[in-house]
Scaffold this motif. Structure first.
Motif, PDB file in Angstrom:
ATOM      1  N   ASN A  24      42.011  29.498  35.124  1.00  0.00           N
ATOM      2  CA  ASN A  24      43.315  29.078  35.213  1.00  0.00           C
ATOM      3  C   ASN A  24      43.627  28.547  36.819  1.00  0.00           C
ATOM      4  O   ASN A  24      44.197  27.476  37.101  1.00  0.00           O
ATOM      5  CB  ASN A  24      44.360  30.117  34.840  1.00  0.00           C
ATOM      6  N   LEU A  25      42.885  29.405  37.623  1.00  0.00           N
ATOM      7  CA  LEU A  25      42.943  29.175  38.984  1.00  0.00           C
ATOM      8  C   LEU A  25      42.395  28.035  39.433  1.00  0.00           C
ATOM      9  O   LEU A  25      42.897  26.993  40.224  1.00  0.00           O
ATOM     10  CB  LEU A  25      42.827  30.466  39.953  1.00  0.00           C
ATOM     11  N   ALA A  26      41.122  28.109  38.990  1.00  0.00           N
ATOM     12  CA  ALA A  26      40.067  26.731  39.438  1.00  0.00           C
ATOM     13  C   ALA A  26      40.760  25.462  38.892  1.00  0.00           C
ATOM     14  O   ALA A  26      40.461  24.571  39.559  1.00  0.00           O
ATOM     15  CB  ALA A  26      38.844  27.054  38.770  1.00  0.00           C
ATOM     16  N   ALA A  27      41.286  25.618  37.646  1.00  0.00           N
ATOM     17  CA  ALA A  27      42.016  24.495  37.004  1.00  0.00           C
ATOM     18  C   ALA A  27      43.061  23.740  38.042  1.00  0.00           C
ATOM     19  O   ALA A  27      43.404  22.619  37.792  1.00  0.00           O
ATOM     20  CB  ALA A  27      42.328  24.487  35.836  1.00  0.00           C
ATOM     21  N   ARG A  28      43.704  24.680  38.660  1.00  0.00           N
ATOM     22  CA  ARG A  28      44.545  24.216  39.731  1.00  0.00           C
ATOM     23  C   ARG A  28      44.187  23.802  41.115  1.00  0.00           C
ATOM     24  O   ARG A  28      44.906  23.541  41.718  1.00  0.00           O
ATOM     25  CB  ARG A  28      45.775  25.235  39.690  1.00  0.00           C
ATOM     26  N   GLY A  29      42.887  23.729  41.015  1.00  0.00           N
ATOM     27  CA  GLY A  29      42.218  23.222  42.390  1.00  0.00           C
ATOM     28  C   GLY A  29      41.947  24.461  43.481  1.00  0.00           C
ATOM     29  O   GLY A  29      41.756  24.263  44.621  1.00  0.00           O
ATOM     30  N   CYS A  30      42.111  25.590  43.079  1.00  0.00           N
ATOM     31  CA  CYS A  30      41.843  26.744  43.997  1.00  0.00           C
ATOM     32  C   CYS A  30      40.493  27.246  44.142  1.00  0.00           C
ATOM     33  O   CYS A  30      39.925  27.457  42.962  1.00  0.00           O
ATOM     34  CB  CYS A  30      42.980  27.998  43.472  1.00  0.00           C
ATOM     35  N   ASN A  31      40.304  27.413  45.150  1.00  0.00           N
ATOM     36  CA  ASN A  31      39.087  27.954  45.350  1.00  0.00           C
ATOM     37  C   ASN A  31      38.850  29.542  45.054  1.00  0.00           C
ATOM     38  O   ASN A  31      39.935  30.115  45.418  1.00  0.00           O
ATOM     39  CB  ASN A  31      38.287  27.646  46.926  1.00  0.00           C
ATOM     40  N   LEU A  32      37.809  29.828  44.687  1.00  0.00           N
ATOM     41  CA  LEU A  32      37.697  31.409  44.194  1.00  0.00           C
ATOM     42  C   LEU A  32      36.970  32.485  45.010  1.00  0.00           C
ATOM     43  O   LEU A  32      35.591  31.918  45.159  1.00  0.00           O
ATOM     44  CB  LEU A  32      37.596  31.426  42.912  1.00  0.00           C
ATOM     45  N   VAL A  33      37.161  33.397  45.161  1.00  0.00           N
ATOM     46  CA  VAL A  33      36.160  34.686  45.678  1.00  0.00           C
ATOM     47  C   VAL A  33      36.068  35.480  44.352  1.00  0.00           C
ATOM     48  O   VAL A  33      37.185  36.298  44.008  1.00  0.00           O
ATOM     49  CB  VAL A  33      36.331  35.338  46.875  1.00  0.00           C
ATOM     50  N   LEU A  34      35.148  35.702  43.496  1.00  0.00           N
ATOM     51  CA  LEU A  34      35.047  36.518  42.476  1.00  0.00           C
ATOM     52  C   LEU A  34      34.452  37.972  42.831  1.00  0.00           C
ATOM     53  O   LEU A  34      33.600  37.917  43.460  1.00  0.00           O
ATOM     54  CB  LEU A  34      34.061  35.679  41.400  1.00  0.00           C
ATOM     55  N   SER A  35      34.922  38.981  42.269  1.00  0.00           N
ATOM     56  CA  SER A  35      34.677  40.303  42.618  1.00  0.00           C
ATOM     57  C   SER A  35      34.566  41.165  41.185  1.00  0.00           C
ATOM     58  O   SER A  35      35.418  40.982  40.368  1.00  0.00           O
ATOM     59  CB  SER A  35      35.377  41.069  43.718  1.00  0.00           C
TER      60      SER A  35
END
Length: 262
Positions: A24-35
Motif C-alpha cells: 500500500n505504501l509503495a503503491a503511493r510512491g513511498c520508499n521503504l525500509v523493511l524490517s
C-alpha cells in the motif's frame, strides 16, 4: 499528506498485514525500509516491491524481542543516511490461552516486542520527525484493546497500551507537525491466529477483513491525520459497545467468544 518519494520504516514487514502495508505504501510512491527477523523472508518482498511499484526498498533485519534492537535499528538507518518520514509500528504477536499456563519467557518476549520496542522506535524516530517539523507514525493496535479479554489477557493489555499511547502522542506531537494514528484491526486471515494458538468461532470469522483492506484503512486514516481508527463497521460497533456494557457482562461475553471453537 504527500508521502511520494519519502522514506517509510515498516516493522513486522513479512506478516500478512505487514506485506499489505508495504504494498500500500509503495503503491503511493513511498520508499521503504523493511524490517523483520529474517533477511531471507524480506528480500523477495523487497524485490517484488521494486519491480511492481518502482520505489527504493532497503532491507534491515531486526529482532525486536532483543532489548537494544530498536535503538540499534535507529542507529543503522542514521549511518545509512536515511531520514524516516513515516514510521509504521506493525511488529507484534499474541498468545492465546490461560495466562498462568503460558510460558513466562514467551510472555516477556511478547511484552518486549509489543510494548518496549514499539515505544523506543516511536521515541527515537518521532523525535527526529519533531525536530524536522513533519512526519507520520502509524501504530498497529487491536480490537482486543477495548474490552478486557480473558484468554488474551497479556496480549490485549499490550494493545490497550498502544491505543492509549498513540492517542496521547497524537495530541502531544500535533504542534510539531507529526501525525500519530492508531489502527485497530479485528481478526484477519493472517498467520497471527495460528501463532497465538486460537481457533476462532464462526461469529468471529464473520467479522474478518482481508489484510489488504485493513492496510488501506490504516494508511488512509494516517494520511488524513486521524487520531485512531477501528477497521470494519462490525468491529467499530464492538469497540463502542465495550464502553457501554456492564463490565461483568462484557467479561462473560468476551470469555465465551474468545474460547477456541470446537
Amino acid at each position: 499528506m504527500d508521502i511520494k518519494g519519502k522514506w517509510a520504516l515498516l516493522s513486522g514487514a513479512t506478516g500478512g498485514l505487514g506485506t499489505n502495508l508495504a504494498h500500500n505504501l509503495a503503491a503511493r510512491g513511498c520508499n521503504l525500509v523493511l524490517s523483520a527477523r529474517r533477511r531471507d523472508a524480506l528480500e523477495p518482498l523487497a524485490q517484488q516491491l521494486r519491480e511492481r511499484h518502482g520505489v527504493e526498498v532497503l532491507v534491515e533485519p531486526c529482532d525486536l524481542s532483543a532489548p537494544e534492537a530498536a535503538s540499534d535499528l535507529h542507529c543503522r538507518l542514521i549511518r545509512r543516511g536515511i531520514a524516516v518520514d513515516v514510521l509504521v509500528n506493525n511488529a507484534g504477536f499474541g498468545m492465546h490461552g490461560d495466562f498462568v499456563s503460558q510460558c513466562v519467557d514467551a510472555t516477556a518476549e511478547m511484552l518486549r516486542v509489543n510494548v518496549h520496542s514499539l515505544t523506543v522506535l516511536t521515541r527515537l524516530f518521532g523525535s527526529d520527525m519533531a525536530h524536522r517539523g513533519s512526519g507520520a507514525v502509524l501504530l498497529v493496535g487491536s480490537l482486543t484493546a477495548y474490552p478486557p479479554c480473558p484468554s488474551y489477557a497479556a496480549y490485549a493489555s499490550t494493545k490497550a497500551y498502544v491505543v492509549h499511547f498513540g492517542e496521547a502522542l497524537h495530541q502531544e506531537l500535533a504542534d510539531a507537525g507529526v501525525v500519530v494514528t492508531v489502527l485497530s484491526p479485528g481478526i484477519m486471515d493472517t498467520g497471527f491466529l495460528g501463532t497465538a494458538g486460537h481457533r476462532p468461532s464462526a461469529l468471529l470469522r464473520a467479522t474478518m477483513l482481508t489484510p489488504a483492506r485493513v492496510a488501506d484503512i490504516g494508511i488512509t486514516a494516517l494520511l488524513k491525520g486521524k487520531r485512531s481508527v477501528v477497521a470494519g463497521r462490525m468491529n467499530q460497533l464492538a469497540a463502542f459497545s465495550a464502553r457501554l456494557l456492564p463490565r461483568g457482562l462484557l467479561l462473560r461475553l468476551m470469555a465465551r467468544s474468545l474460547t477456541n471453537a470446537r
